[in-house]
Design a protein around this motif. Sequence first.
Motif, PDB file in Angstrom:
ATOM      1  N   ILE A   1       4.237  -5.415   9.797  1.00 18.54           N
ATOM      2  CA  ILE A   1       3.972  -4.378   8.818  1.00 18.54           C
ATOM      3  C   ILE A   1       3.497  -3.174   9.616  1.00 18.54           C
ATOM      4  O   ILE A   1       2.332  -3.057   9.963  1.00 18.54           O
ATOM      5  CB  ILE A   1       2.901  -4.826   7.803  1.00 18.54           C
ATOM      6  CG1 ILE A   1       3.313  -6.119   7.126  1.00 18.54           C
ATOM      7  CG2 ILE A   1       2.664  -3.727   6.792  1.00 18.54           C
ATOM      8  CD1 ILE A   1       4.476  -5.974   6.174  1.00 18.54           C
ATOM      9  N   ALA A   2       4.409  -2.266   9.931  1.00 14.89           N
ATOM     10  CA  ALA A   2       4.123  -1.210  10.891  1.00 14.89           C
ATOM     11  C   ALA A   2       3.021  -0.277  10.408  1.00 14.89           C
ATOM     12  O   ALA A   2       2.309   0.316  11.193  1.00 14.89           O
ATOM     13  CB  ALA A   2       5.394  -0.429  11.181  1.00 14.89           C
ATOM     14  N   CYS A   3       2.903  -0.108   9.074  1.00 12.77           N
ATOM     15  CA  CYS A   3       1.936   0.848   8.562  1.00 12.77           C
ATOM     16  C   CYS A   3       0.564   0.241   8.380  1.00 12.77           C
ATOM     17  O   CYS A   3      -0.334   0.913   7.882  1.00 12.77           O
ATOM     18  CB  CYS A   3       2.410   1.403   7.208  1.00 12.77           C
ATOM     19  SG  CYS A   3       3.983   2.235   7.324  1.00 12.77           S
ATOM     20  N   GLY A   4       0.333  -0.987   8.761  1.00 12.63           N
ATOM     21  CA  GLY A   4      -0.996  -1.568   8.633  1.00 12.63           C
ATOM     22  C   GLY A   4      -1.374  -1.774   7.179  1.00 12.63           C
ATOM     23  O   GLY A   4      -0.540  -2.142   6.358  1.00 12.63           O
ATOM     24  N   PRO A   5      -2.629  -1.487   6.849  1.00 14.43           N
ATOM     25  CA  PRO A   5      -3.112  -1.798   5.501  1.00 14.43           C
ATOM     26  C   PRO A   5      -2.321  -1.093   4.400  1.00 14.43           C
ATOM     27  O   PRO A   5      -2.080  -1.669   3.342  1.00 14.43           O
ATOM     28  CB  PRO A   5      -4.565  -1.310   5.525  1.00 14.43           C
ATOM     29  CG  PRO A   5      -4.960  -1.377   6.954  1.00 14.43           C
ATOM     30  CD  PRO A   5      -3.714  -1.053   7.740  1.00 14.43           C
TER      31      PRO A   5
ATOM     32  N   LEU B   1       0.843  -2.851   3.848  1.00  7.57           N
ATOM     33  CA  LEU B   1       0.565  -4.116   3.156  1.00  7.57           C
ATOM     34  C   LEU B   1       0.341  -3.864   1.672  1.00  7.57           C
ATOM     35  O   LEU B   1       0.818  -4.616   0.827  1.00  7.57           O
ATOM     36  CB  LEU B   1      -0.659  -4.787   3.774  1.00  7.57           C
ATOM     37  CG  LEU B   1      -1.102  -6.097   3.122  1.00  7.57           C
ATOM     38  CD1 LEU B   1      -0.005  -7.146   3.208  1.00  7.57           C
ATOM     39  CD2 LEU B   1      -2.379  -6.617   3.784  1.00  7.57           C
TER      40      LEU B   1
ATOM     41  N   LEU C   1      -3.141  -9.597   7.118  1.00  2.14           N
ATOM     42  CA  LEU C   1      -2.901  -8.658   8.220  1.00  2.14           C
ATOM     43  C   LEU C   1      -2.905  -9.388   9.562  1.00  2.14           C
ATOM     44  O   LEU C   1      -2.089  -9.094  10.443  1.00  2.14           O
ATOM     45  CB  LEU C   1      -3.936  -7.545   8.193  1.00  2.14           C
ATOM     46  CG  LEU C   1      -3.717  -6.491   7.103  1.00  2.14           C
ATOM     47  CD1 LEU C   1      -4.912  -5.562   6.985  1.00  2.14           C
ATOM     48  CD2 LEU C   1      -2.451  -5.682   7.381  1.00  2.14           C
TER      49      LEU C   1
ATOM     50  N   ARG D   1      -2.231  -4.020  11.961  1.00  2.00           N
ATOM     51  CA  ARG D   1      -3.492  -3.384  12.297  1.00  2.00           C
ATOM     52  C   ARG D   1      -4.417  -3.415  11.098  1.00  2.00           C
ATOM     53  O   ARG D   1      -3.984  -3.254   9.969  1.00  2.00           O
ATOM     54  CB  ARG D   1      -3.279  -1.946  12.704  1.00  2.00           C
ATOM     55  CG  ARG D   1      -2.572  -1.793  14.027  1.00  2.00           C
ATOM     56  CD  ARG D   1      -2.295  -0.346  14.324  1.00  2.00           C
ATOM     57  NE  ARG D   1      -1.400   0.202  13.330  1.00  2.00           N
ATOM     58  CZ  ARG D   1      -1.460   1.435  12.897  1.00  2.00           C
ATOM     59  NH1 ARG D   1      -2.413   2.228  13.329  1.00  2.00           N
ATOM     60  NH2 ARG D   1      -0.599   1.880  12.017  1.00  2.00           N
ATOM     61  N   THR D   2      -5.727  -3.553  11.324  1.00  2.00           N
ATOM     62  CA  THR D   2      -6.720  -3.399  10.268  1.00  2.00           C
ATOM     63  C   THR D   2      -7.495  -2.125  10.546  1.00  2.00           C
ATOM     64  O   THR D   2      -7.801  -1.812  11.699  1.00  2.00           O
ATOM     65  CB  THR D   2      -7.666  -4.600  10.214  1.00  2.00           C
ATOM     66  OG1 THR D   2      -8.288  -4.785  11.481  1.00  2.00           O
ATOM     67  CG2 THR D   2      -6.898  -5.864   9.895  1.00  2.00           C
ATOM     68  N   GLN D   3      -7.821  -1.395   9.477  1.00  2.00           N
ATOM     69  CA  GLN D   3      -8.523  -0.116   9.666  1.00  2.00           C
ATOM     70  C   GLN D   3      -9.801  -0.068   8.848  1.00  2.00           C
ATOM     71  O   GLN D   3      -9.941   0.728   7.932  1.00  2.00           O
ATOM     72  CB  GLN D   3      -7.593   1.032   9.251  1.00  2.00           C
ATOM     73  CG  GLN D   3      -6.391   1.206  10.131  1.00  2.00           C
ATOM     74  CD  GLN D   3      -6.744   1.696  11.526  1.00  2.00           C
ATOM     75  OE1 GLN D   3      -7.744   2.374  11.707  1.00  2.00           O
ATOM     76  NE2 GLN D   3      -5.948   1.325  12.502  1.00  2.00           N
TER      77      GLN D   3
END
Lengths: 112, 230
Positions: free
Chosen positions: A4-8, A11, B220, B226-228
Motif C-alpha cells: 500500500i504505497a500511500c501508507g495509512p 489503507l 499496515l 508505512r505508519t504515520q
Amino acid sequence: MHRIACGPEGLDSALARLAFVEVDTPEDFVERVMAALGRADGPERFALLRSVLQTPASVWQTARRHTEQTAERLAECDRLRWGAVASSAVILGVVALGLEARHLSRLREERA
Amino acid sequence: MPDATLLRDVTSYSADREAVGHGGPTVRRVTADDDVSTRVADGPRLPSVDEPDPGMVARAADGDAKATRELVERYERLVYSIAWKMCGDPQNADDIAQEAFLRVFRGLPGFRQEARLSTWIFRVTVSAALDYRRREERRAEPPEAGAVVPRLAPGTDVTFDQFEQCRAVLDAMAGLGPAVRRPLVLREVYGLRYDEIGTLLGRPVGTVKAAVHRGRAALLRLLDGRTQGR
C-alpha cells in the motif's frame, strides 16, 4: 504481498472500497438456504399434487361413501345415547316425586 | 442492537469525497488530522442492491417459495460477503450467511420497510456474525489463498490497482484475530459510528476505538506499508 504505497491514507481508501468488494457464494448456497428455510420448492410441491391427482376417482368415491356411513352410524349412536339419558332422567324424576308424595302423606297421618 | 434509524444508507455527498461507483455511495478520503468521531457521517456503506417491491417482500414473509428464492438470490452475495469480511473464513462465512437468512425470513413479517431492506439485512447479518464464535476461536491458520474469489459489486468503478489493493487488504485481514477484525470491518469498511459498533459488540466506545487502531496498525505491518503516528 502488494504494497500500500500511500501508507495509512491508502489503507483508508482500500478499506472503504472493501464495502463494494463481494465474494462469490458456493454454487449450491441458495439451495441449501431454501432447504434450511423449509420452503418446499416448486417441483417437490408438484410431485405431491401429481400423486393426489393420479389417485382413481373410484377410490375417492368409495372413501367418501364410507366416511358418510360412519358419520351416520355415529349420529345414530349419539341419538340413542341421549334418548337413554333423557328416559333415565324422566324415570328418576317420577320416582323422586313418588317418594316425596309418600313422605308427605305419612306426615299428614301422624298429625291427624 | 442499534435500531434501524441508526443504520442509514449513505446518501450525502461533499466536495472532498471521491466517488467510487456510478452515482452510488462515496468514499471520503481522510487525513491524519481528521477528527475520527466525525469521519463517517452516514452508514452503513453498502453496494447498491435494487430494492424488491413490497409485494414480493410480503409474499416471501408469507412463505411463498418463489418470492423467498428471489430474495435469497438477490441478497446472497451481499450477505455472504459481509459474513466473510467479518470472520475471514469461507466455511464460517457459509454458516453465518445461512444463519443470517434464517433470521431474515424469521423477522421479515415484522419488517416495516421504513429503512431499506439491504440496510436491515446488513444489520441481521452482522448480528449473526457476532453471535457465531465457535469455529472462529478454534481456527489457528488463515484460510488458503484463492479459497474465495473477490469481485466488485455491480456499478462499482475502481482502477485495477485499487482493486488489487483491496485484494491485498482482504488477504491481510484474514490474518487478524476477531477482536480487532470485527470492529475494524464495521468501522473502516462499512462506516458505522463508534457508538453503533460499541452497542453491537457490547463494548465501550474507547475499547472499540483502541481495537480499530490496533487493527489498522496490524494491517499496515502485514502489508509492509508505512505508519504515520496514527
